[in-house]
Design a protein around this motif. Structure first.
Motif, PDB file in Angstrom:
ATOM      1  N   UNK A  30       0.855  -1.196   0.000  1.00  0.00           N
ATOM      2  CA  UNK A  30       0.000   0.000   0.000  1.00  0.00           C
ATOM      3  C   UNK A  30       0.884   1.236   0.000  1.00  0.00           C
ATOM      4  N   UNK A  31       0.691   2.103  -0.976  1.00  0.00           N
ATOM      5  CA  UNK A  31       1.473   3.327  -1.039  1.00  0.00           C
ATOM      6  C   UNK A  31       1.918   3.615  -2.453  1.00  0.00           C
ATOM      7  N   UNK A  32       2.772   4.609  -2.589  1.00  0.00           N
ATOM      8  CA  UNK A  32       3.295   4.955  -3.903  1.00  0.00           C
ATOM      9  C   UNK A  32       4.010   3.749  -4.504  1.00  0.00           C
ATOM     10  N   UNK A  33       4.129   3.745  -5.827  1.00  0.00           N
ATOM     11  CA  UNK A  33       4.649   2.589  -6.550  1.00  0.00           C
ATOM     12  C   UNK A  33       5.943   2.037  -5.953  1.00  0.00           C
ATOM     13  N   UNK A  34       5.930   0.724  -5.737  1.00  0.00           N
ATOM     14  CA  UNK A  34       7.123   0.024  -5.291  1.00  0.00           C
ATOM     15  C   UNK A  34       6.941  -1.461  -5.567  1.00  0.00           C
ATOM     16  N   UNK A  35       8.048  -2.214  -5.491  1.00  0.00           N
ATOM     17  CA  UNK A  35       7.987  -3.648  -5.754  1.00  0.00           C
ATOM     18  C   UNK A  35       8.880  -4.398  -4.782  1.00  0.00           C
ATOM     19  N   UNK A  36       8.433  -5.579  -4.417  1.00  0.00           N
ATOM     20  CA  UNK A  36       9.160  -6.450  -3.499  1.00  0.00           C
ATOM     21  C   UNK A  36       9.603  -7.688  -4.266  1.00  0.00           C
ATOM     22  N   UNK A  37      10.917  -7.920  -4.336  1.00  0.00           N
ATOM     23  CA  UNK A  37      11.484  -8.996  -5.142  1.00  0.00           C
ATOM     24  C   UNK A  37      11.986 -10.118  -4.243  1.00  0.00           C
ATOM     25  N   UNK A  38      11.641 -11.339  -4.593  1.00  0.00           N
ATOM     26  CA  UNK A  38      12.149 -12.490  -3.863  1.00  0.00           C
ATOM     27  C   UNK A  38      13.590 -12.756  -4.295  1.00  0.00           C
ATOM     28  N   UNK A  39      14.412 -13.170  -3.352  1.00  0.00           N
ATOM     29  CA  UNK A  39      15.819 -13.433  -3.671  1.00  0.00           C
ATOM     30  C   UNK A  39      15.968 -14.887  -4.120  1.00  0.00           C
ATOM     31  N   UNK A  40      15.580 -15.143  -5.346  1.00  0.00           N
ATOM     32  CA  UNK A  40      15.662 -16.484  -5.911  1.00  0.00           C
ATOM     33  C   UNK A  40      15.623 -16.393  -7.417  1.00  0.00           C
ATOM     34  N   UNK A  41      15.843 -17.517  -8.079  1.00  0.00           N
ATOM     35  CA  UNK A  41      15.845 -17.546  -9.530  1.00  0.00           C
ATOM     36  C   UNK A  41      15.184 -18.851  -9.974  1.00  0.00           C
ATOM     37  N   UNK A  42      14.189 -18.731 -10.855  1.00  0.00           N
ATOM     38  CA  UNK A  42      13.397 -19.889 -11.257  1.00  0.00           C
ATOM     39  C   UNK A  42      13.192 -19.898 -12.765  1.00  0.00           C
ATOM     40  N   UNK A  43      13.068 -21.093 -13.298  1.00  0.00           N
ATOM     41  CA  UNK A  43      12.676 -21.267 -14.699  1.00  0.00           C
ATOM     42  C   UNK A  43      11.339 -21.986 -14.741  1.00  0.00           C
ATOM     43  N   UNK A  44      11.342 -23.271 -14.420  1.00  0.00           N
ATOM     44  CA  UNK A  44      10.091 -24.028 -14.315  1.00  0.00           C
ATOM     45  C   UNK A  44       9.704 -24.104 -12.846  1.00  0.00           C
ATOM     46  N   UNK A  45       8.516 -23.641 -12.529  1.00  0.00           N
ATOM     47  CA  UNK A  45       8.137 -23.569 -11.116  1.00  0.00           C
ATOM     48  C   UNK A  45       6.630 -23.473 -10.974  1.00  0.00           C
ATOM     49  N   UNK A  46       6.176 -23.627  -9.722  1.00  0.00           N
ATOM     50  CA  UNK A  46       4.779 -23.395  -9.355  1.00  0.00           C
ATOM     51  C   UNK A  46       4.770 -22.512  -8.123  1.00  0.00           C
ATOM     52  N   UNK A  47       4.093 -21.393  -8.234  1.00  0.00           N
ATOM     53  CA  UNK A  47       4.015 -20.414  -7.141  1.00  0.00           C
ATOM     54  C   UNK A  47       2.574 -20.338  -6.664  1.00  0.00           C
ATOM     55  N   UNK A 155       9.172  -8.673 -22.143  1.00  0.00           N
ATOM     56  CA  UNK A 155       8.037  -9.426 -21.584  1.00  0.00           C
ATOM     57  C   UNK A 155       8.023 -10.798 -22.248  1.00  0.00           C
ATOM     58  N   UNK A 156       8.879 -11.644 -21.725  1.00  0.00           N
ATOM     59  CA  UNK A 156       9.058 -12.990 -22.259  1.00  0.00           C
ATOM     60  C   UNK A 156       9.471 -13.923 -21.132  1.00  0.00           C
ATOM     61  N   UNK A 157       9.323 -15.210 -21.388  1.00  0.00           N
ATOM     62  CA  UNK A 157       9.795 -16.216 -20.445  1.00  0.00           C
ATOM     63  C   UNK A 157      11.294 -16.429 -20.626  1.00  0.00           C
ATOM     64  N   UNK A 158      11.931 -16.817 -19.554  1.00  0.00           N
ATOM     65  CA  UNK A 158      13.351 -17.129 -19.577  1.00  0.00           C
ATOM     66  C   UNK A 158      13.707 -17.723 -18.240  1.00  0.00           C
ATOM     67  N   UNK A 159      14.048 -16.865 -17.308  1.00  0.00           N
ATOM     68  CA  UNK A 159      14.210 -17.240 -15.912  1.00  0.00           C
ATOM     69  C   UNK A 159      14.215 -15.946 -15.101  1.00  0.00           C
ATOM     70  N   UNK A 160      14.030 -16.067 -13.824  1.00  0.00           N
ATOM     71  CA  UNK A 160      14.026 -14.869 -12.991  1.00  0.00           C
ATOM     72  C   UNK A 160      13.315 -15.126 -11.691  1.00  0.00           C
ATOM     73  N   UNK A 161      12.987 -14.046 -11.015  1.00  0.00           N
ATOM     74  CA  UNK A 161      12.402 -14.157  -9.696  1.00  0.00           C
ATOM     75  C   UNK A 161      10.929 -13.786  -9.706  1.00  0.00           C
ATOM     76  N   UNK A 162      10.355 -13.730  -8.518  1.00  0.00           N
ATOM     77  CA  UNK A 162       8.946 -13.371  -8.311  1.00  0.00           C
ATOM     78  C   UNK A 162       8.903 -12.053  -7.562  1.00  0.00           C
ATOM     79  N   UNK A 163       7.993 -11.180  -7.945  1.00  0.00           N
ATOM     80  CA  UNK A 163       7.879  -9.881  -7.288  1.00  0.00           C
ATOM     81  C   UNK A 163       6.419  -9.546  -7.034  1.00  0.00           C
ATOM     82  N   UNK A 164       6.177  -8.776  -5.975  1.00  0.00           N
ATOM     83  CA  UNK A 164       4.843  -8.289  -5.626  1.00  0.00           C
ATOM     84  C   UNK A 164       4.806  -6.782  -5.805  1.00  0.00           C
ATOM     85  N   UNK A 165       3.639  -6.279  -6.134  1.00  0.00           N
ATOM     86  CA  UNK A 165       3.518  -4.870  -6.501  1.00  0.00           C
ATOM     87  C   UNK A 165       2.677  -4.064  -5.529  1.00  0.00           C
TER      88      UNK A 165
END
Length: 458
Positions: A30-47, A155-165
């Motif tokens: 809640x608040x002005x624009x920001x993002x929270x990034x998980x410290x991990x790296x995934x390709x094939x996954x289920x969240x 905006x493509x698949x590859x690998x990376x982390x998960x973030x909340x907005x």
């Protein structure tokens, strides 16, 4: 992924870090624009996570993304979290929870604000699946070289982390019970049609509500097959029973029985009001259960008392072509000035024997009369993919007058098509997302505002 006490294992963007906090065992955005990034790296996954949105909430879950100190994450995909937020008149937000943002949008509000719901995102190679409360609501198979707009190349698949907005100060969203598991390598899924993928993305990116509001459960077509078609083609659907005299739904009890069948499905629920007698068969309370109501002028009683059903050659009387047209336009004016409906469907369709003269019989004056009654009664005009009506000149006239538009198939069996004629008219007539029909809030539904007319329109 979250211990319920602090943000260990996560990294907050440098931009407005105070917008993401821990509150009562949840992550609060809640608040002005920001993002929270998980410290991990995934390709094939289920969240998986549980989410609760408050009124005016707009958020997202990013996948295959990268840490950014500020701005909207450029890499990966955003899975939309938005149950009721509508944006502004200038910048409406139609993409609802479960959308793969600007790639495959979901326009139906599947869950409500102020209640916890589960979201699950599964990625295997080039395929994304989105589930809300364990119901699959979206799927996207990414081609090898997908079309992307300028600025959307990452905006493509590859690998990376998960973030909340955290989207803005008026938006409050809570996340809890966040879990992720890596999946083994899989087989790449086959893309249905790469050219079609580009066509749909070009509509989704500016937020065009790509919805077929005029679908019937006919033949062997089931809700499941409609949803499979939706995920294959990227088209959202509105499903409607035929409601009227001698049709499958004829009274309140059969109407409620139908609603029990379709409730819970991620589709809009429409009502096709058949014939002019429908206003005597259903209560306002029952009608209001539908998201929208539509009708046409294909069933009417002419000046000699003959009941015309103009899609059946044996039930059409054309003594004089011009008189028939004048009578038809007068019926259209009567129907849409009195009956509480949202959309004029199967518009301007003529009996088979007159369709070859369509362009001659639908004069400018006649079209103007129809457009006028639609404007005066805030009724949308369907662009019908099956009949390929109305023609571009009437659509342009209606757009100029401020009429909104919907897309519809009116299928007779299993084939729902791809709305090709509708896409053609978008381009030919310069339609924009703001020209399109939207479901009205409950208090503004025509049955609530106009009510049922006192007499049958004929």
């Amino acid at each position: 992924m979250f211990n319920g006490e602090n943000l260990d294992g996560w990294k907050i963007a440098a931009e407005n870090p105070e917008s993401v906090t821990v509150e009562d065992g949840t992550i609060k955005c809640n608040g002005e624009r920001s993002h929270l990034f998980y410290e991990g790296d995934f390709k094939n996954f289920e969240f998986e996570t549980e989410v609760k949105t408050m009124e005016h909430s707009n958020s997202g879950i990013f996948i295959h993304t990268k840490y950014q100190a500020d701005g909207w994450p450029a890499a990966g995909y955003e899975i939309q979290v938005n149950n009721s937020y509508r944006g502004s008149a200038e910048y409406p937000e139609r993409k609802k929870t479960g959308s793969i943002y600007s790639i495959r949008n979901v326009y139906y509000p599947i869950v409500n604000d102020n209640e916890w719901f589960k979201m699950r995102v599964k990625v295997v190679e080039n395929k994304i699946e989105v589930f809300v409360n364990d119901v699959k609501v979206n799927e996207y198979i990414q081609p090898e070289n997908p079309w992307r707009w300028e600025g959307g190349e990452k905006i493509k698949l590859g690998n990376g982390t998960i973030a909340l907005q955290a989207h803005d100060p008026k938006s409050t969203v809570y996340f809890r019970n966040l879990k992720v598991r890596e999946l083994p390598e899989g087989v790449k899924s086959v893309v249905f049609d790469e050219a079609w993928d580009a066509t749909v993305t070009k509509l989704m990116q500016p937020g065009f509500p790509f919805i077929d509001f005029h679908v019937h459960l006919k033949g062997t077509l089931t809700l499941d097959s409609i949803l499979q078609n939706s995920q294959k083609l990227g088209i959202n659907y509105g499903v409607a029973p035929n409601c009227g005299l001698h049709f499958p739904v004829t009274n309140d009890s059969s109407l409620y029985a139908y609603m029990d069948v379709v409730k819970g499905s991620p589709t809009f629920k429409g009502m096709q009001a058949e014939g002019r007698e429908w206003i005597t068969l259903f209560s306002p309370e029952a009608i209001a259960k539908f998201d929208y109501v539509f009708t046409d002028a294909m069933t009417f009683t002419d000046s000699k008392g003959r009941r015309n059903r103009i899609w059946i050659p044996e039930e059409v009387w054309v003594d004089d072509k011009q008189q028939f047209m004048d009578d038809l336009v007068a019926k259209i004016e009567a129907i849409f000035s009195q009956e509480p409906v949202d959309i004029y469907v199967n518009p301007t369709v003529l009996p088979a024997q007159l369709m070859p003269e369509y362009d001659v019989l639908w004069t400018k004056e006649r079209m103007e009369k129809v457009v006028k009654v639609l404007v005066e009664n805030n009724i949308a005009l369907e662009i019908n993919a099956r009949y390929k009506t109305p023609k571009a000149d009437m659509i342009k006239m209606a757009k100029e007058a401020g009429v909104k538009f919907s897309f519809g198939t009116n299928n007779t069996g299993n084939d729902l098509g791809r709305l090709e004629y509708c896409i053609q008219m978008i381009e030919e007539c310069g339609l924009t997302p703001n020209d399109m029909f939207e479901i009205k809030p409950d208090s503004l539904k025509p049955i609530k505002v106009k009510g049922l007319p006192a007499k049958i329109t004929g």
